[in-house]
Design a protein around this motif. Structure first.
Motif: not given
Lengths: 344, 619
Positions: A75-77, A79, A82-83, A85-87, A111-112, A115-116, A119, A121
């Motif tokens: 991914g990107i720096h 993130r 978050a990627i 999590t969506g998956l 931040n990600h 929050h991960t 939650k 996840i």
């Protein structure tokens, strides 16, 4: 989530997880050990190769997915959580792993990360902590010790480092562990434990960057010093360490203190007994902050593992419940609601 | 009590009316306006709405900046805008009167809540004298009603606190307007029952206030004329009243059903886009997964993850959020994964005007990324068009394996109008095929449209890695070679250009050639259409075309434009489409730019047309 694994089908070996790409880390990098331990452990985690995904951000560690013959997403720096999590929310049946570093996860991705954890996840985050920015060639990182002299801090850094385990615990991660690149067996055990955990699992791995921060963990890995500098956390066991297993940890007030088991004053019965599943945050915070006190050993192992419902599981459950109640929606239900009128 | 005599009521039939409700941001004006709109839709008028509210949730009472307004244009014929100037203003306090006075027609009716015209409110609104007493409202038809007192009287038996009772005054005003414009109370009574089913005292009070307002209209000698607006002659079908944001949500759910892919929304709350998240979070039994992320970046990053996993994945935002999603949008370009990014545009730059409309993100959507990073851009023209364009954006993203940006704006997102519902069987299927064959799999192989195959985790034997580093053509391996990078940049651009084959031609309304073409895009459609109609009524010859596809533009765009001596582009920015058109087709264009946080009035466009063609100005 249930996984439908036919045990007979899963007869993989470490080799099955090696991709055909050349590994491009610097010779002598601690990352090689992490890759090897993951590849050795993965045949046993109970998932088929095609059901495993490695997601990463940016940095040396984040090249990891290219070397694993599973599905992978570079991914990107910052993130990657978050990627991932969506998956995971979209596909709860997959085993989703994040490979990341101290810069990627603790700085731009902070931040990600929190929050991960919050939650819960159900993804596994493996953070390679070399306490330096490697891929950008040697700036201090958010886990570098105060006073660190690097290219961007020629007079020494003036800020305080994050304590990753403490940060994860503070963000309510349900599984927090630590290992070291030079402890292959221990690392394999931690990876296995993370794989078995339902919920956000965070493993911090001390990893030597032999180019920009060589020797950062020597005290913890050197044969001469490690026994007196590292304490291995074992569930339900008294906290003992030292070359001759002669040292133990007791709690005075809220502070851990090292005692000599041969001094005639203390016995094993006085020692703190490790409880991974303690719901109270106090014990795990004391462990995470043990190294704040001079002379205390660095704990490795599982700081905390508790069971609580996952976010992705909760989403799937709501969908199931509402669908059972209302029935599966159709295009007609969607468009032709009660507030319509006819023009004829 | 004085003997009431039966009053004489004249009933006057009108073809169109524009009403504006205005009051404090806590007065419930948006609710009043929405209820009036929904009822008006049900009685069969065509309508268009313009909610206009401050960014503060409850601004200090009585202030000018705290005024919240809701404008509604309804008619017995086809209409396209919420109306240039209201015929009727309902002003709940002095500030609402002051702010709106310059907007309304010269002979407009003003209904004021006299109870709110006390010294304190007059001072707060900056009135030195009471405008109800100093003849400053001469020319207007002013109807003074003590709305607060009448509401309080009607609810004297209510167990609610005095403060709560006063809060019901918007329903009194609504009831009064229902009487005045001959609308039934039933739809609102049903709504109250449903909305406050767990608060019976509140339901009862609101119902009483609504009825009190209605019967006041019936009884008072102040109202001697009642108005009717006949149903509009709309094409046959089933209709519902819909806002742009809700239509966007429905469009995506429809695309999910037609593509047989689960819908995933990753989003972070932002005005004026949050409603899309609210609507979609209700559709659990359609398998819709909504993820309220920790920030805008996680919103799009989670969508990219879900897309990698095989979902129809979307993210919704407004301008500042689109800026934050920039880097991740580039990642979706590089990984060639389908996602739709909805940008409900608002006034910028920075935080700008959060609740006001603008069209100033076109160039951000077009160019706001590092590297050569082409994406498809489409734009919706009006509230009910948002359904079609969300569906269309999904279709293009899935067909071409690319991010698509859907631009709407605060005006069409919050505005509402009747929508003729498509028949479920008429919506086209969106065919999607995941790649499963190991022998033929190349992560960056391409089909005839240059789309790469979509092989999702869980597919045995197709384990592969993708990411933000440059990919080798066909194999998808990381590759830094000079020739490959140039090839890949060109392929990504060519893929977007290939979409031209699948998007409809630009249609011209009016002559295919002539002196002037008005070219619009997105949410200015309604105002342009009305301006064109009025200009033609004045005898001017003017053609019109509207772009819904901004990148790529329809294949015939250049041909259409070059058939006219002049092209006028009205837009709510400083000339962003103008810049693109000049650059792309090397033609000059006339511009009309408005940046006031408000949509165009048709008269503004009409005057510009007139200026160019040498006609007379309207007023």
């Amino acid at each position: 989530m249930e996984t439908n694994i036919d045990e007979k089908e899963v007869k993989l070996t470490a080799k099955d997880f090696k991709s055909d790409r050349d590994v491009r880390w610097c010779p002598g990098c601690g990352d090689y050990s992490i890759l090897a331990q993951v590849q050795r452990t993965f045949p046993n985690i109970g998932y088929k190769k095609e059901d495993i995904v490695w997601v990463s951000g940016i940095g040396c560690s984040s090249r990891f997915p290219y070397y694993m013959d599973t599905y992978g997403f570079h991914g990107i720096h910052g993130r990657a959580p978050a990627i991932a999590t969506g998956l995971k929310v979209a596909r709860p049946e997959l085993s989703v792993w994040v490979a990341t570093g101290d810069g990627d996860l603790m700085s731009i991705g902070g931040n990600h990360f929190i929050h991960t954890c919050r939650k819960n996840i159900d993804i596994k985050i493996v953070m390679f902590n070399n306490q330096i920015y490697g891929l950008t060639k040697g700036q201090y990182s958010p886990t570098s010790e105060k006073g660190k002299i690097t290219k961007s801090t020629p007079f020494g850094s003036v800020d305080y480092p994050f304590n990753p385990a403490s940060l994860a615990l503070g963000a309510e991660a349900s599984f927090v562990a630590r290992s070291i690149d030079r402890e292959p067996k221990h690392m394999q055990e931690m990876i296995m434990r993370a794989a078995e955990h339902k919920g956000t699992a965070f493993i911090e791995i001390y990893q030597n960057c032999n180019i920009f921060n060589d020797g950062a963990f020597t005290t913890l890995t050197d044969k001469e010093t490690k026994a007196d500098s590292v304490i291995t956390l074992e569930n339900k066991k008294p906290m003992i360490f030292g070359k001759d297993n002669n040292k133990g940890i007791i709690i005075e007030g809220f502070n851990p203190v090292v005692v000599d088991l041969n001094d005639g004053k203390h016995s094993v019965d006085d020692l703190l007994v490790h409880e991974e599943t303690d719901e109270s945050p106090i014990r795990s915070f004391i462990l995470a902050h043990m190294t704040d006190h001079p002379g205390m050993p660095t704990p490795i192992g599982v700081f905390k593992q508790i069971t609580k419902p996952t976010y992705d599981g909760g989403v799937a459950k709501q969908i199931k419940n509402v669908t059972e109640k209302k029935g599966e929606g159709t295009l007609k239900d969607l468009l032709y609601t009660p507030n319509t009128w006819e023009v004829s | 009590m004085a003997q009431e005599k039966e009053k004489e009521v004249e009933v006057q039939s009108l073809t169109a009316v524009t009403v504006r409700f205005a009051g404090d941001s806590g007065d419930g004006m948006q609710l009043t306006g929405t209820q009036f709109s929904d009822t008006t839709a049900i009685v069969g008028n065509d309508l268009s709405t313009l909610p206009d509210y401050p960014a503060e949730i409850r601004a200090p009472a009585g202030t000018l900046y705290g005024v919240s307004g809701f404008q509604l244009h309804f008619s017995s014929s086809d209409i396209h805008t919420p109306g240039d100037s209201p015929d009727v203003l309902v002003a709940m306090n002095p500030a609402a009167l002051k702010i709106n006075l310059k907007e309304i027609k010269k002979n407009a009716t003003i209904i004021v809540n006299t109870d709110a015209f006390d010294k304190k409110n007059l001072n707060t609104a900056g009135y030195e004298a009471n405008p109800l007493e100093d003849n400053s409202l001469e020319g207007f038809k002013v109807i003074e009603v003590p709305i607060t007192t009448l509401t309080t009287n009607a609810l004297k038996d209510s167990p609610l606190s005095p403060k709560e009772v006063v809060r019901c005054k918007n329903f009194f005003a609504l009831g009064m307007m229902y009487w005045l414009y001959n609308r039934p109370m039933e739809p609102t009574l049903d709504w109250i029952k449903q909305k406050f089913k767990n608060l019976p005292d509140v339901a009862d009070a609101n119902e009483k206030a609504l009825k009190a307002g209605y019967y006041f209209g019936d009884a008072t000698q102040q109202f001697t004329t009642r108005y009717t607006v006949e149903p509009a002659e709309l094409p046959e079908g089933t209709y519902r009243n819909i806002s742009g944001n809700e239509a966007v949500a429905l469009g995506f759910v429809a695309a999910s059903l037609k593509s047989k892919l689960p819908l995933f929304l990753g989003s972070y709350p932002i005005t004026p886009a949050s409603d899309i998240l609210h609507f979609l979070s209700k559709y659990k039994n359609f398998g819709v997964k909504t993820y309220q992320a920790e920030d805008e970046i996680a919103g799009i990053a989670s969508a990219i993850g879900a897309s990698f996993g095989g979902s129809l994945a979307i993210t919704t935002t407004s301008g500042p959020g689109l800026a934050l999603k920039t880097e991740a949008t580039g990642l979706a370009v590089m990984t060639e994964l389908p996602i739709v990014i909805v940008d409900v545009q608002r006034g910028g730059p920075s935080t700008g005007l959060p609740t006001k409309t603008e069209q100033s993100d076109l160039l951000q959507a077009m160019y706001g990324r590092n590297g050569e990073s082409p994406v498809c851009i489409v734009a919706a023209t009006r509230p009910n068009d948002c359904f079609e364009m969300a569906f269309e954006a999904s279709k293009l993203a899935l067909k071409f394996m690319t991010p698509v940006i859907l631009l709407t704006d605060g005006y069409i997102a919050n505005g509402a109008e009747p929508w003729k519902l498509p028949k479920p069987e008429e919506l086209e299927e969106i065919p999607v095929r995941f790649h499963t064959d190991k022998e033929t799999f190349q992560p960056y192989g391409r089909d005839e449209n240059l789309a790469r195959p979509w092989a999702i985790p869980g597919t045995p034997g197709l384990e592969h890695r993708i990411g933000g580093l440059e990919k080798a053509n066909i194999t998808g391996d990381v590759n830094y070679s000079p020739e490959n990078h140039q090839l890949m940049c060109e392929l990504r651009a060519e893929k977007i250009e290939k979409m031209k084959k699948f998007i409809p031609d630009l249609e011209v309304d009016g002559d295919e050639s002539g002196d002037l073409l008005v070219l619009g895009w997105g949410g200015t459609y309604g105002a342009i259409i009305e301006a064109i109609n009025k200009s033609r009524a004045e005898g001017l010859k003017v053609s019109q075309a509207h772009l819904k596809y901004l990148n790529p533009m329809p294949a015939n765009t250049e041909k259409v434009l070059k058939n006219f001596k002049k092209v006028l582009i009205p837009e709510l920015n400083l000339g962003q489409l103008s810049k693109l058109v000049r650059e792309k087709f090397l033609i000059n264009v006339e511009t009309l730019n408005k940046l006031q946080g408000l949509p165009f009035k048709s008269i503004e466009i009409q005057n510009k047309i007139s200026e160019i063609l040498g006609g007379k100005n309207g007023n």
